[in-house]
Design a protein around this motif. Sequence first.
Motif, PDB file in Angstrom:
ATOM      1  N   SER A 205     -25.629   4.775 -11.393  1.00 19.16           N
ATOM      2  CA  SER A 205     -25.604   4.903  -9.942  1.00 19.16           C
ATOM      3  C   SER A 205     -26.205   3.651  -9.337  1.00 19.16           C
ATOM      4  CB  SER A 205     -26.375   6.142  -9.487  1.00 19.16           C
ATOM      5  OG  SER A 205     -27.739   5.988  -9.805  1.00 19.16           O
ATOM      6  N   VAL A 206     -25.954   3.484  -8.068  1.00 21.25           N
ATOM      7  CA  VAL A 206     -26.474   2.333  -7.348  1.00 21.25           C
ATOM      8  C   VAL A 206     -26.995   2.810  -6.002  1.00 21.25           C
ATOM      9  CG1 VAL A 206     -24.217   1.745  -6.372  1.00 21.25           C
ATOM     10  CG2 VAL A 206     -25.955  -0.020  -6.593  1.00 21.25           C
ATOM     11  N   THR A 207     -28.126   2.266  -5.581  1.00 21.02           N
ATOM     12  CA  THR A 207     -28.683   2.573  -4.273  1.00 21.02           C
ATOM     13  C   THR A 207     -28.448   1.368  -3.377  1.00 21.02           C
ATOM     14  OG1 THR A 207     -30.393   3.936  -5.269  1.00 21.02           O
ATOM     15  CG2 THR A 207     -30.771   3.187  -3.012  1.00 21.02           C
ATOM     16  N   PHE A 208     -27.920   1.609  -2.189  1.00 21.54           N
ATOM     17  CA  PHE A 208     -27.674   0.498  -1.282  1.00 21.54           C
ATOM     18  C   PHE A 208     -28.111   0.858   0.120  1.00 21.54           C
ATOM     19  CE2 PHE A 208     -23.857   3.010  -1.366  1.00 21.54           C
ATOM     20  CZ  PHE A 208     -23.432   3.046  -0.057  1.00 21.54           C
ATOM     21  N   ASN A 209     -28.340  -0.172   0.900  1.00 10.84           N
ATOM     22  CA  ASN A 209     -28.819  -0.032   2.265  1.00 10.84           C
ATOM     23  C   ASN A 209     -27.611   0.041   3.191  1.00 10.84           C
ATOM     24  OD1 ASN A 209     -30.059  -0.207   4.726  1.00 10.84           O
ATOM     25  ND2 ASN A 209     -31.283  -2.000   4.225  1.00 10.84           N
ATOM     26  N   LEU A 210     -27.501   1.131   3.939  1.00 12.95           N
ATOM     27  CA  LEU A 210     -26.353   1.295   4.825  1.00 12.95           C
ATOM     28  C   LEU A 210     -26.323   0.270   5.953  1.00 12.95           C
ATOM     29  CD1 LEU A 210     -25.999   5.148   5.226  1.00 12.95           C
ATOM     30  CD2 LEU A 210     -24.482   3.594   4.039  1.00 12.95           C
ATOM     31  N   THR A 211     -27.464  -0.243   6.356  1.00 14.93           N
ATOM     32  CA  THR A 211     -27.489  -1.192   7.466  1.00 14.93           C
ATOM     33  C   THR A 211     -27.218  -2.621   7.013  1.00 14.93           C
ATOM     34  OG1 THR A 211     -29.874  -1.469   7.279  1.00 14.93           O
ATOM     35  CG2 THR A 211     -29.073   0.220   8.810  1.00 14.93           C
ATOM     36  N   GLU A 212     -26.829  -2.792   5.757  1.00 15.77           N
ATOM     37  CA  GLU A 212     -26.545  -4.116   5.237  1.00 15.77           C
ATOM     38  C   GLU A 212     -25.310  -4.719   5.903  1.00 15.77           C
ATOM     39  OE1 GLU A 212     -25.184  -4.970   0.967  1.00 15.77           O
ATOM     40  OE2 GLU A 212     -27.362  -4.926   0.920  1.00 15.77           O
ATOM     41  N   SER A 213     -24.360  -3.905   6.258  1.00 14.76           N
ATOM     42  CA  SER A 213     -23.145  -4.390   6.911  1.00 14.76           C
ATOM     43  C   SER A 213     -23.118  -3.914   8.361  1.00 14.76           C
ATOM     44  CB  SER A 213     -21.907  -3.859   6.176  1.00 14.76           C
ATOM     45  OG  SER A 213     -21.765  -2.472   6.391  1.00 14.76           O
ATOM     46  N   PRO A 214     -22.369  -4.605   9.212  1.00 18.44           N
ATOM     47  CA  PRO A 214     -22.250  -4.143  10.607  1.00 18.44           C
ATOM     48  C   PRO A 214     -21.663  -2.738  10.709  1.00 18.44           C
ATOM     49  CG  PRO A 214     -21.464  -6.389  10.414  1.00 18.44           C
ATOM     50  CD  PRO A 214     -21.715  -5.893   9.021  1.00 18.44           C
ATOM     51  N   LEU A 215     -20.728  -2.412   9.822  1.00 15.85           N
ATOM     52  CA  LEU A 215     -20.144  -1.077   9.842  1.00 15.85           C
ATOM     53  C   LEU A 215     -21.193  -0.030   9.471  1.00 15.85           C
ATOM     54  CD1 LEU A 215     -17.579   0.590  10.244  1.00 15.85           C
ATOM     55  CD2 LEU A 215     -17.117   0.278   7.808  1.00 15.85           C
ATOM     56  N   GLY A 216     -22.027  -0.327   8.500  1.00 18.98           N
ATOM     57  CA  GLY A 216     -23.106   0.581   8.136  1.00 18.98           C
ATOM     58  C   GLY A 216     -24.111   0.753   9.256  1.00 18.98           C
ATOM     59  N   TRP A 217     -24.389  -0.333   9.967  1.00 29.34           N
ATOM     60  CA  TRP A 217     -25.303  -0.265  11.102  1.00 29.34           C
ATOM     61  C   TRP A 217     -24.736   0.671  12.170  1.00 29.34           C
ATOM     62  CZ3 TRP A 217     -25.377  -1.196  16.293  1.00 29.34           C
ATOM     63  CH2 TRP A 217     -26.622  -1.345  16.887  1.00 29.34           C
ATOM     64  N   LEU A 218     -23.445   0.552  12.448  1.00 26.95           N
ATOM     65  CA  LEU A 218     -22.808   1.426  13.434  1.00 26.95           C
ATOM     66  C   LEU A 218     -22.822   2.879  12.966  1.00 26.95           C
ATOM     67  CD1 LEU A 218     -19.750  -0.829  14.359  1.00 26.95           C
ATOM     68  CD2 LEU A 218     -21.663  -0.244  15.861  1.00 26.95           C
ATOM     69  N   PHE A 219     -22.635   3.081  11.662  1.00 27.86           N
ATOM     70  CA  PHE A 219     -22.623   4.442  11.118  1.00 27.86           C
ATOM     71  C   PHE A 219     -23.995   5.101  11.221  1.00 27.86           C
ATOM     72  CE2 PHE A 219     -23.197   7.142   7.286  1.00 27.86           C
ATOM     73  CZ  PHE A 219     -22.411   8.199   7.702  1.00 27.86           C
ATOM     74  N   THR A 220     -25.049   4.384  10.872  1.00 26.32           N
ATOM     75  CA  THR A 220     -26.386   4.979  10.910  1.00 26.32           C
ATOM     76  C   THR A 220     -26.837   5.306  12.322  1.00 26.32           C
ATOM     77  OG1 THR A 220     -27.450   2.806  10.899  1.00 26.32           O
ATOM     78  CG2 THR A 220     -27.144   3.908   8.768  1.00 26.32           C
ATOM     79  N   ARG A 221     -26.243   4.665  13.308  1.00 25.40           N
ATOM     80  CA  ARG A 221     -26.605   4.931  14.703  1.00 25.40           C
ATOM     81  C   ARG A 221     -25.626   5.873  15.395  1.00 25.40           C
ATOM     82  NH1 ARG A 221     -28.866   0.962  12.635  1.00 25.40           N
ATOM     83  NH2 ARG A 221     -30.817   0.087  13.378  1.00 25.40           N
ATOM     84  N   GLY A 222     -24.656   6.399  14.643  1.00 24.98           N
ATOM     85  CA  GLY A 222     -23.751   7.416  15.169  1.00 24.98           C
ATOM     86  C   GLY A 222     -22.575   6.893  15.971  1.00 24.98           C
ATOM     87  N   PHE A 223     -22.274   5.596  15.879  1.00 26.84           N
ATOM     88  CA  PHE A 223     -21.148   5.053  16.634  1.00 26.84           C
ATOM     89  C   PHE A 223     -19.817   5.228  15.906  1.00 26.84           C
ATOM     90  CE2 PHE A 223     -24.667   2.402  18.383  1.00 26.84           C
ATOM     91  CZ  PHE A 223     -24.607   2.900  19.672  1.00 26.84           C
ATOM     92  N   VAL A 224     -19.838   5.432  14.599  1.00 26.40           N
ATOM     93  CA  VAL A 224     -18.628   5.746  13.835  1.00 26.40           C
ATOM     94  C   VAL A 224     -18.912   6.992  13.000  1.00 26.40           C
ATOM     95  CG1 VAL A 224     -17.742   3.383  13.737  1.00 26.40           C
ATOM     96  CG2 VAL A 224     -19.226   4.192  11.928  1.00 26.40           C
ATOM     97  N   THR A 225     -17.868   7.744  12.720  1.00 27.59           N
ATOM     98  CA  THR A 225     -18.007   8.980  11.949  1.00 27.59           C
ATOM     99  C   THR A 225     -18.025   8.674  10.456  1.00 27.59           C
ATOM    100  OG1 THR A 225     -15.619   9.309  11.808  1.00 27.59           O
ATOM    101  CG2 THR A 225     -16.745  10.243  13.745  1.00 27.59           C
ATOM    102  N   GLN A 226     -18.340   9.707   9.682  1.00 24.01           N
ATOM    103  CA  GLN A 226     -18.324   9.558   8.214  1.00 24.01           C
ATOM    104  C   GLN A 226     -16.927   9.163   7.739  1.00 24.01           C
ATOM    105  OE1 GLN A 226     -21.000  10.115   5.881  1.00 24.01           O
ATOM    106  NE2 GLN A 226     -19.540   9.108   4.540  1.00 24.01           N
ATOM    107  N   ARG A 227     -15.899   9.761   8.309  1.00 23.87           N
ATOM    108  CA  ARG A 227     -14.517   9.454   7.938  1.00 23.87           C
ATOM    109  C   ARG A 227     -14.180   7.994   8.229  1.00 23.87           C
ATOM    110  NH1 ARG A 227      -9.280  10.002  10.630  1.00 23.87           N
ATOM    111  NH2 ARG A 227      -7.720  10.517   9.056  1.00 23.87           N
ATOM    112  N   GLN A 228     -14.574   7.519   9.394  1.00 25.78           N
ATOM    113  CA  GLN A 228     -14.319   6.124   9.760  1.00 25.78           C
ATOM    114  C   GLN A 228     -15.097   5.174   8.865  1.00 25.78           C
ATOM    115  OE1 GLN A 228     -15.531   6.422  13.838  1.00 25.78           O
ATOM    116  NE2 GLN A 228     -13.436   6.753  14.573  1.00 25.78           N
ATOM    117  N   PHE A 229     -16.341   5.530   8.557  1.00 19.91           N
ATOM    118  CA  PHE A 229     -17.149   4.692   7.675  1.00 19.91           C
ATOM    119  C   PHE A 229     -16.527   4.593   6.289  1.00 19.91           C
ATOM    120  CE2 PHE A 229     -20.592   4.384   4.518  1.00 19.91           C
ATOM    121  CZ  PHE A 229     -21.086   3.129   4.849  1.00 19.91           C
ATOM    122  N   ASP A 230     -16.089   5.732   5.730  1.00 19.88           N
ATOM    123  CA  ASP A 230     -15.466   5.731   4.405  1.00 19.88           C
ATOM    124  C   ASP A 230     -14.185   4.909   4.398  1.00 19.88           C
ATOM    125  OD1 ASP A 230     -17.502   7.270   3.378  1.00 19.88           O
ATOM    126  OD2 ASP A 230     -16.392   9.167   3.541  1.00 19.88           O
ATOM    127  N   ALA A 231     -13.400   4.994   5.476  1.00 22.39           N
ATOM    128  CA  ALA A 231     -12.171   4.198   5.564  1.00 22.39           C
ATOM    129  C   ALA A 231     -12.497   2.706   5.620  1.00 22.39           C
ATOM    130  CB  ALA A 231     -11.363   4.607   6.790  1.00 22.39           C
TER     131      ALA A 231
END
Length: 165
Positions: free
Chosen positions: A32-58
């Motif tokens: 397994s690997v642990t990664f920081n979601l805020t490492e990418s701009p998309l992850g930053w948007l996801f952690t703040r609720g601007f994109v959904t889980q589905r959008q983040f996975d896509a």
Amino acid sequence: MASKAQSRLLVERSIERGIAAAKNEPRHSARSVTFNLTESPLGWLFTRGFVTQRQFDAGERLRWDWERAHLAPRVTMAWDSAPVARGRGGAIPDPDPSGAQLDARHRFDAAIAAAGPGLADILWLVVCAGDGMRDAETALGWPARAGKLVLSFALDRVADFYRVP
């Protein structure tokens, strides 16, 4: 014990299950690997609720195909041995890409085409190139805060293409 904010930013995913691994899998998997979601701009948007889980996975799936297809520019020196020239014309051409690389390139191109011509630019800038939302909006000549809405439309179309549930 990790705080709630820290657990929201750090995610552990199994390597065997790939990108769309579930959140409820065992924490101490053999691979397994642990990664920081805020490492990418998309992850930053996801952690703040601007994109959904589905959008983040896509978006992660699109970035994974982009990286697997080796579409990023080379940023380091190639330390390979000098190619042998066949005559005065120059060096031999680059080696043929692998099947996995070609498949990823076809998936990436099809996903970008599914997003549409007006949405491909914001997808590439934020998801693949890693530009922040403000930089992407400036590069595209858009007004402030317009990028989040357009990016969400683009990610919905890419999620439909990848059949993300």
